[in-house]
Structures are given as C-alpha cells and as structure tokens.
Scaffold this motif. Structure first.
Motif, PDB file in Angstrom:
ATOM      1  N   ALA A 114     -10.254  -4.754  -1.180  1.00 25.45           N
ATOM      2  CA  ALA A 114     -11.066  -3.721  -1.835  1.00 25.45           C
ATOM      3  C   ALA A 114     -12.030  -3.119  -0.817  1.00 25.45           C
ATOM      4  CB  ALA A 114     -11.827  -4.312  -3.008  1.00 25.45           C
ATOM      5  N   PRO A 115     -11.495  -2.357   0.151  1.00 27.65           N
ATOM      6  CA  PRO A 115     -12.366  -1.773   1.177  1.00 27.65           C
ATOM      7  C   PRO A 115     -13.363  -0.799   0.569  1.00 27.65           C
ATOM      8  CG  PRO A 115     -10.152  -0.826   1.271  1.00 27.65           C
ATOM      9  CD  PRO A 115     -10.087  -1.979   0.323  1.00 27.65           C
ATOM     10  N   PRO A 116     -14.617  -0.808   1.054  1.00 25.93           N
ATOM     11  CA  PRO A 116     -15.625   0.089   0.493  1.00 25.93           C
ATOM     12  C   PRO A 116     -15.322   1.555   0.744  1.00 25.93           C
ATOM     13  CG  PRO A 116     -16.453  -1.025   2.453  1.00 25.93           C
ATOM     14  CD  PRO A 116     -15.155  -1.676   2.103  1.00 25.93           C
ATOM     15  N   LYS A 117     -14.690   1.841   1.877  1.00 28.50           N
ATOM     16  CA  LYS A 117     -14.339   3.222   2.208  1.00 28.50           C
ATOM     17  C   LYS A 117     -12.895   3.258   2.697  1.00 28.50           C
ATOM     18  CE  LYS A 117     -19.027   4.619   3.529  1.00 28.50           C
ATOM     19  NZ  LYS A 117     -19.885   5.177   4.615  1.00 28.50           N
ATOM     20  N   LEU A 118     -12.052   3.975   1.993  1.00 24.63           N
ATOM     21  CA  LEU A 118     -10.650   4.079   2.381  1.00 24.63           C
ATOM     22  C   LEU A 118     -10.278   5.555   2.440  1.00 24.63           C
ATOM     23  CD1 LEU A 118      -8.007   2.569   3.000  1.00 24.63           C
ATOM     24  CD2 LEU A 118      -7.471   2.689   0.564  1.00 24.63           C
ATOM     25  N   SER A 119     -10.001   6.024   3.625  1.00 26.43           N
ATOM     26  CA  SER A 119      -9.658   7.431   3.800  1.00 26.43           C
ATOM     27  C   SER A 119      -8.331   7.753   3.120  1.00 26.43           C
ATOM     28  CB  SER A 119      -9.562   7.769   5.291  1.00 26.43           C
ATOM     29  OG  SER A 119      -9.040   9.077   5.474  1.00 26.43           O
ATOM     30  N   LYS A 120      -8.292   8.882   2.436  1.00 19.91           N
ATOM     31  CA  LYS A 120      -7.056   9.319   1.802  1.00 19.91           C
ATOM     32  C   LYS A 120      -6.039   9.796   2.832  1.00 19.91           C
ATOM     33  CE  LYS A 120      -9.007  10.397  -2.709  1.00 19.91           C
ATOM     34  NZ  LYS A 120      -9.149  11.374  -3.797  1.00 19.91           N
ATOM     35  N   LEU A 121      -6.453   9.855   4.092  1.00 18.28           N
ATOM     36  CA  LEU A 121      -5.546  10.225   5.168  1.00 18.28           C
ATOM     37  C   LEU A 121      -4.965   8.999   5.875  1.00 18.28           C
ATOM     38  CD1 LEU A 121      -7.582  13.172   6.773  1.00 18.28           C
ATOM     39  CD2 LEU A 121      -5.705  13.317   5.117  1.00 18.28           C
ATOM     40  N   SER A 122      -5.417   7.800   5.480  1.00 16.58           N
ATOM     41  CA  SER A 122      -4.942   6.575   6.122  1.00 16.58           C
ATOM     42  C   SER A 122      -3.527   6.242   5.679  1.00 16.58           C
ATOM     43  CB  SER A 122      -5.871   5.408   5.783  1.00 16.58           C
ATOM     44  OG  SER A 122      -5.777   5.085   4.411  1.00 16.58           O
ATOM     45  N   LYS A 123      -2.797   5.546   6.548  1.00 15.99           N
ATOM     46  CA  LYS A 123      -1.431   5.126   6.226  1.00 15.99           C
ATOM     47  C   LYS A 123      -1.405   4.215   5.011  1.00 15.99           C
ATOM     48  CE  LYS A 123       0.725   5.460  10.811  1.00 15.99           C
ATOM     49  NZ  LYS A 123       1.415   4.698  11.877  1.00 15.99           N
ATOM     50  N   ARG A 124      -2.396   3.335   4.932  1.00 13.79           N
ATOM     51  CA  ARG A 124      -2.429   2.389   3.824  1.00 13.79           C
ATOM     52  C   ARG A 124      -2.535   3.126   2.491  1.00 13.79           C
ATOM     53  NH1 ARG A 124      -7.224  -1.919   3.535  1.00 13.79           N
ATOM     54  NH2 ARG A 124      -7.016  -1.605   5.777  1.00 13.79           N
ATOM     55  N   GLY A 147     -10.567   0.481  -7.923  1.00 13.76           N
ATOM     56  CA  GLY A 147     -11.370   1.621  -7.523  1.00 13.76           C
ATOM     57  C   GLY A 147     -11.152   2.042  -6.089  1.00 13.76           C
ATOM     58  N   SER A 148     -11.007   1.071  -5.200  1.00 14.51           N
ATOM     59  CA  SER A 148     -10.832   1.380  -3.780  1.00 14.51           C
ATOM     60  C   SER A 148      -9.592   2.213  -3.519  1.00 14.51           C
ATOM     61  CB  SER A 148     -10.754   0.083  -2.960  1.00 14.51           C
ATOM     62  OG  SER A 148     -11.974  -0.615  -2.989  1.00 14.51           O
ATOM     63  N   TYR A 149      -8.522   1.948  -4.272  1.00 16.06           N
ATOM     64  CA  TYR A 149      -7.247   2.614  -4.036  1.00 16.06           C
ATOM     65  C   TYR A 149      -6.933   3.690  -5.077  1.00 16.06           C
ATOM     66  CZ  TYR A 149      -6.282  -0.874  -0.478  1.00 16.06           C
ATOM     67  OH  TYR A 149      -6.348  -1.667   0.640  1.00 16.06           O
ATOM     68  N   SER A 150      -7.936   4.071  -5.856  1.00 14.90           N
ATOM     69  CA  SER A 150      -7.777   5.157  -6.839  1.00 14.90           C
ATOM     70  C   SER A 150      -6.531   4.965  -7.701  1.00 14.90           C
ATOM     71  CB  SER A 150      -7.707   6.516  -6.127  1.00 14.90           C
ATOM     72  OG  SER A 150      -8.846   6.732  -5.323  1.00 14.90           O
ATOM     73  N   VAL A 151      -6.392   3.775  -8.264  1.00 14.52           N
ATOM     74  CA  VAL A 151      -5.229   3.460  -9.089  1.00 14.52           C
ATOM     75  C   VAL A 151      -5.320   4.204 -10.431  1.00 14.52           C
ATOM     76  CG1 VAL A 151      -3.993   1.620 -10.300  1.00 14.52           C
ATOM     77  CG2 VAL A 151      -4.953   1.198  -8.033  1.00 14.52           C
ATOM     78  N   PRO A 152      -4.243   4.857 -10.846  1.00 15.08           N
ATOM     79  CA  PRO A 152      -4.245   5.545 -12.142  1.00 15.08           C
ATOM     80  C   PRO A 152      -4.589   4.572 -13.272  1.00 15.08           C
ATOM     81  CG  PRO A 152      -2.298   6.153 -10.872  1.00 15.08           C
ATOM     82  CD  PRO A 152      -2.956   5.029 -10.125  1.00 15.08           C
ATOM     83  N   GLN A 153      -5.456   4.997 -14.169  1.00 13.80           N
ATOM     84  CA  GLN A 153      -5.914   4.111 -15.245  1.00 13.80           C
ATOM     85  C   GLN A 153      -4.774   3.613 -16.127  1.00 13.80           C
ATOM     86  OE1 GLN A 153      -9.057   5.934 -17.488  1.00 13.80           O
ATOM     87  NE2 GLN A 153     -10.572   5.678 -15.866  1.00 13.80           N
ATOM     88  N   ASN A 154      -3.762   4.437 -16.337  1.00 16.61           N
ATOM     89  CA  ASN A 154      -2.679   4.037 -17.232  1.00 16.61           C
ATOM     90  C   ASN A 154      -1.720   3.035 -16.611  1.00 16.61           C
ATOM     91  OD1 ASN A 154      -1.672   5.999 -15.421  1.00 16.61           O
ATOM     92  ND2 ASN A 154      -0.018   6.551 -16.822  1.00 16.61           N
ATOM     93  N   LYS A 155      -1.882   2.777 -15.299  1.00 15.42           N
ATOM     94  CA  LYS A 155      -0.979   1.823 -14.632  1.00 15.42           C
ATOM     95  C   LYS A 155      -1.713   0.626 -14.040  1.00 15.42           C
ATOM     96  CE  LYS A 155       2.844   4.922 -13.529  1.00 15.42           C
ATOM     97  NZ  LYS A 155       3.827   5.332 -12.512  1.00 15.42           N
ATOM     98  N   GLY A 156      -3.018   0.737 -13.851  1.00 19.39           N
ATOM     99  CA  GLY A 156      -3.759  -0.335 -13.206  1.00 19.39           C
ATOM    100  C   GLY A 156      -3.964  -1.548 -14.095  1.00 19.39           C
ATOM    101  N   LYS A 157      -3.838  -2.726 -13.510  1.00 18.30           N
ATOM    102  CA  LYS A 157      -4.060  -3.985 -14.229  1.00 18.30           C
ATOM    103  C   LYS A 157      -4.613  -5.023 -13.262  1.00 18.30           C
ATOM    104  CE  LYS A 157      -1.792  -7.338 -17.280  1.00 18.30           C
ATOM    105  NZ  LYS A 157      -2.759  -7.118 -18.385  1.00 18.30           N
ATOM    106  N   VAL A 158      -5.530  -5.852 -13.747  1.00 26.76           N
ATOM    107  CA  VAL A 158      -6.128  -6.917 -12.937  1.00 26.76           C
ATOM    108  C   VAL A 158      -5.720  -8.282 -13.481  1.00 26.76           C
ATOM    109  CG1 VAL A 158      -8.271  -7.993 -12.152  1.00 26.76           C
ATOM    110  CG2 VAL A 158      -8.114  -5.501 -12.312  1.00 26.76           C
ATOM    111  N   ILE A 159      -5.175  -9.114 -12.612  1.00 22.78           N
ATOM    112  CA  ILE A 159      -4.973 -10.532 -12.922  1.00 22.78           C
ATOM    113  C   ILE A 159      -5.572 -11.317 -11.768  1.00 22.78           C
ATOM    114  CG2 ILE A 159      -3.321 -12.400 -13.272  1.00 22.78           C
ATOM    115  CD1 ILE A 159      -1.425 -10.444 -14.549  1.00 22.78           C
ATOM    116  N   TYR A 160      -6.587 -12.099 -12.057  1.00 18.76           N
ATOM    117  CA  TYR A 160      -7.265 -12.846 -11.003  1.00 18.76           C
ATOM    118  C   TYR A 160      -6.368 -13.931 -10.408  1.00 18.76           C
ATOM    119  CZ  TYR A 160     -11.805 -10.784 -12.224  1.00 18.76           C
ATOM    120  OH  TYR A 160     -12.847  -9.922 -12.439  1.00 18.76           O
TER     121      TYR A 160
END
Length: 363
Positions: A114-124, A147-160
């Motif tokens: 969860a990088p604090p700043k992730l450029s939208k131009l980065s390969k990752r 949040g870091s990777y701007s995951v679409p709300q309708n597809k994002g899911k968290v499992i710890y």
C-alpha cells in the motif's frame, strides 16, 4: 471445486507463505481440489511437497516469451479449473484476458502493498490497471491497498492475512537459539525483512547505533537477504559490528523471532506484514512504520508503536522506552497475540476465501 493458483515462485516472501498456508488448509477440505502453477522453479517453502496439490510449471521469461499464452491456454484445457486465483501482477496482466475469454472466474491477488504515492505512469500501476477489467475480484490484504491502487469499488475486496497457529510450536527452544547465536543475557531487537528497496534497514541500523550509545546490553538481529545487504552492512560503524547479527534467509524464522524482546519493521510500503504477525503471535511488542496496512494490524500505544518513515531518532526513542519499561512491553505483546488469534487467524482467512469462491462457482 477445482482452484488453479498461479504465482511466480515459492521463494521466501509474505504472499508466498500466505498462499502455501491457504492451499494447506483447502487441500484438507472436502469438495476442494487445488492445482498450483509456478512460473519458475524457485521453492523456499519446501513444505508444499507434503501438501495434496498438483504442481505444474511454465518456466519462461514472461516479458519476452509470447508462447506462454498458448501454453497457459492448453493448461486450462487439461486442468479445467472452476476458478483461477492469480498472485502476481505480470501474470495477471497476461492470463486474466484468457480466463475472461473462456468464462473462467479470475481472482486477482496481485496487490500486497500500500504505497503512499503511486504514480499512474508507473509500470506497477499500468499492469494492475490493465488487468482490472478482466478480473472478477481484485483481492487485497489491506484496506489501504485498495486506495493506493485505485481499485474499482465494485471489484475490490479485502481478506486479511491469516496466521497459522501451528507455527507457534517452534523447532528450537529460546535457550538453544541463544546458545547457537552466542547471545547471553542481552536484550534482542530484531527485524525480519528482505534487503530490497521496499524495506528500510538503514533506519533500523541507524536507530540501533543511537540506542547503543545509551543501552549497551542489547543486540540487533537482521533476518533476510537481498541485493542491498552488502552495502547496508558496511554502513554500520566498526565499533558496533559485534552488536549486529546478520542471519540471512532462514527456514526456521519462528524459533529466532521467539527470542526477540522487540520486533521492528521499518519500510517504505507495506500491506499486512507477515513479519509483524510473527512478532505479535509470539507476544513481542511491535515498532513499525505506520503507513499502509500496518495501521490495520498494529494498534498504536496498545500492541506497539507506529513511527514515521525514515525516522531513526524516533525509532531509537521507542526502542529505548520499551527496553526500559519491560512490563509495558509485555502488555503490548500479550494484547498483540490476542489480536492475531481473534482477527488474523488462518481460519478467518480461509473461511472468507471459500465464501468468495462460492460466489463464482456452483460446484
């Protein structure tokens, strides 16, 4: 239900351990058939050989070998999985479209930081974003990762992450480890991490040298390997060399963590750290960089301390405070272990994962 797991390798790492733990439990459940596809032959977690899972290999240079796509397509025809669960971003970039075309549900677990700043131009960011439309679920191990990777709300899911409590039964007792490492009565402050650009060992070492100016009866242990090891090792002043132990990559990490008095993790980006979970389950107070998923794992001033990134002075201050207040350190450790067992257990992780699979399969 047949699940095809895909991962680059089973080299030493948090997501690799998480996958092996998941397969280990799933393979014992009724109605689950686990298949594993490795894209290299690097295997650190050798216990995979004792698990009921069929392993296939597609060794290649995925950046250049376009034939990998047809090979993967043929593999799907043979295995006929109900679900494909991928754990790497480049593999997801290549394989998700094929699964979408064939109508096979694709679970995408490529986000583990969860990088604090992730450029939208980065390969990752590019590899991740391109695979989103072809993925049925973008699965992360922290809310911060979404949040870091701007995951679409309708597809994002968290499992710890789930910690396998069987690992508490260490192979070697603390006195055996201390004798082997020639540590007598000294306190032990340790950090488990790779020597890579994502981990901040320099802050750990600098803080250690500050601590040694005021508290001599302590030794600092670094467990891990990587390209930055030699350079960072040379950064320590010769006078302090005997107070720092470099143990490299270890199979039996748990036995060594068990002798820590304090567990430290200084990083630049983090999801849910397996190293921190190891500290907590062994009742060690934690001091960790507070960004990313660490805030979801470590409760500040209750199970440990959050610190700012690249702040060795603050890290040293917190280490000294815990060394000088052992009762508080013990309380932090006990509460941390309770938190792992109640929220971050392997049972919770597996049950939530199974529930997710069942949303996409009738088998």
């Amino acid at each position: 239900m047949k699940i095809l797991f895909i991962i680059e390798s089973l080299s030493s790492g948090g997501k690799e351990r998480r996958l092996v733990s998941l397969i280990k439990v799933l393979s014992k459940r009724d109605n689950f058939n686990c298949e594993l596809l490795l894209l290299s032959d690097k295997i650190h977690f050798t216990e995979i050989a004792d698990i009921d899972v069929n392993i296939s290999y597609l060794k290649r240079n995925i950046k250049k070998d376009i034939k990998i796509l047809s090979k993967f397509n043929n593999l799907l025809k043979v295995i006929k999985p109900d679900i494909v669960h991928c754990w790497d971003n480049i593999a997801a970039f290549h394989f998700a479209p094929i699964c979408k075309f064939k109508g096979i549900p694709f679970i995408n677990s490529m986000i583990t930081t969860a990088p604090p700043k992730l450029s939208k131009l980065s390969k990752r960011y590019f590899f991740n974003a391109v695979s989103y439309p072809f993925s049925d679920v973008i699965l992360t191990n922290s809310k911060a990762g979404l949040g870091s990777y701007s995951v679409p709300q309708n597809k994002g899911k968290v499992i710890y992450n789930g910690f396998d409590l069987d690992r508490i039964d260490v192979n070697q007792k603390p006195e055996m480890i201390r004798q082997k490492l020639q540590i007598r009565n000294k306190k032990v402050v340790g950090m488990v991490a790779s020597f890579t650009e994502k981990k901040d060992y320099q802050t750990f070492f600098t803080a250690g040298e500050i601590v040694l100016e005021k508290f001599k009866d302590v030794i600092f242990i670094a467990i891990g390997d990587g390209p930055n090891l030699k350079v960072l090792k040379k950064s320590i002043k010769p006078i302090n060399n005997e107070s720092f132990l470099f143990l490299g990559r270890q199979q039996d990490v748990e036995s060594i963590v068990n002798i820590f008095d304090i567990g430290v993790l200084a990083t630049f980006t983090e999801g849910i750290s397996n190293a921190i979970m190891e500290y907590m389950v062994f009742e060690k107070p934690v001091i960790a960089t507070g960004g990313g998923g660490t805030k979801e794992l470590v409760i500040n001033n209750e199970t440990g301390y959050h610190i700012d990134a690249q702040n060795p002075v603050l890290l040293a201050e917190k280490i000294l405070f815990l060394l000088n207040n052992p009762e508080l350190a013990k309380s932090f450790g006990e509460k941390g272990a309770e938190r792992i067992k109640s929220i971050f257990s392997i049972e919770n992780m597996v049950n939530e994962t199974i529930a997710m699979y069942r949303e996409f399969s009738s088998n």
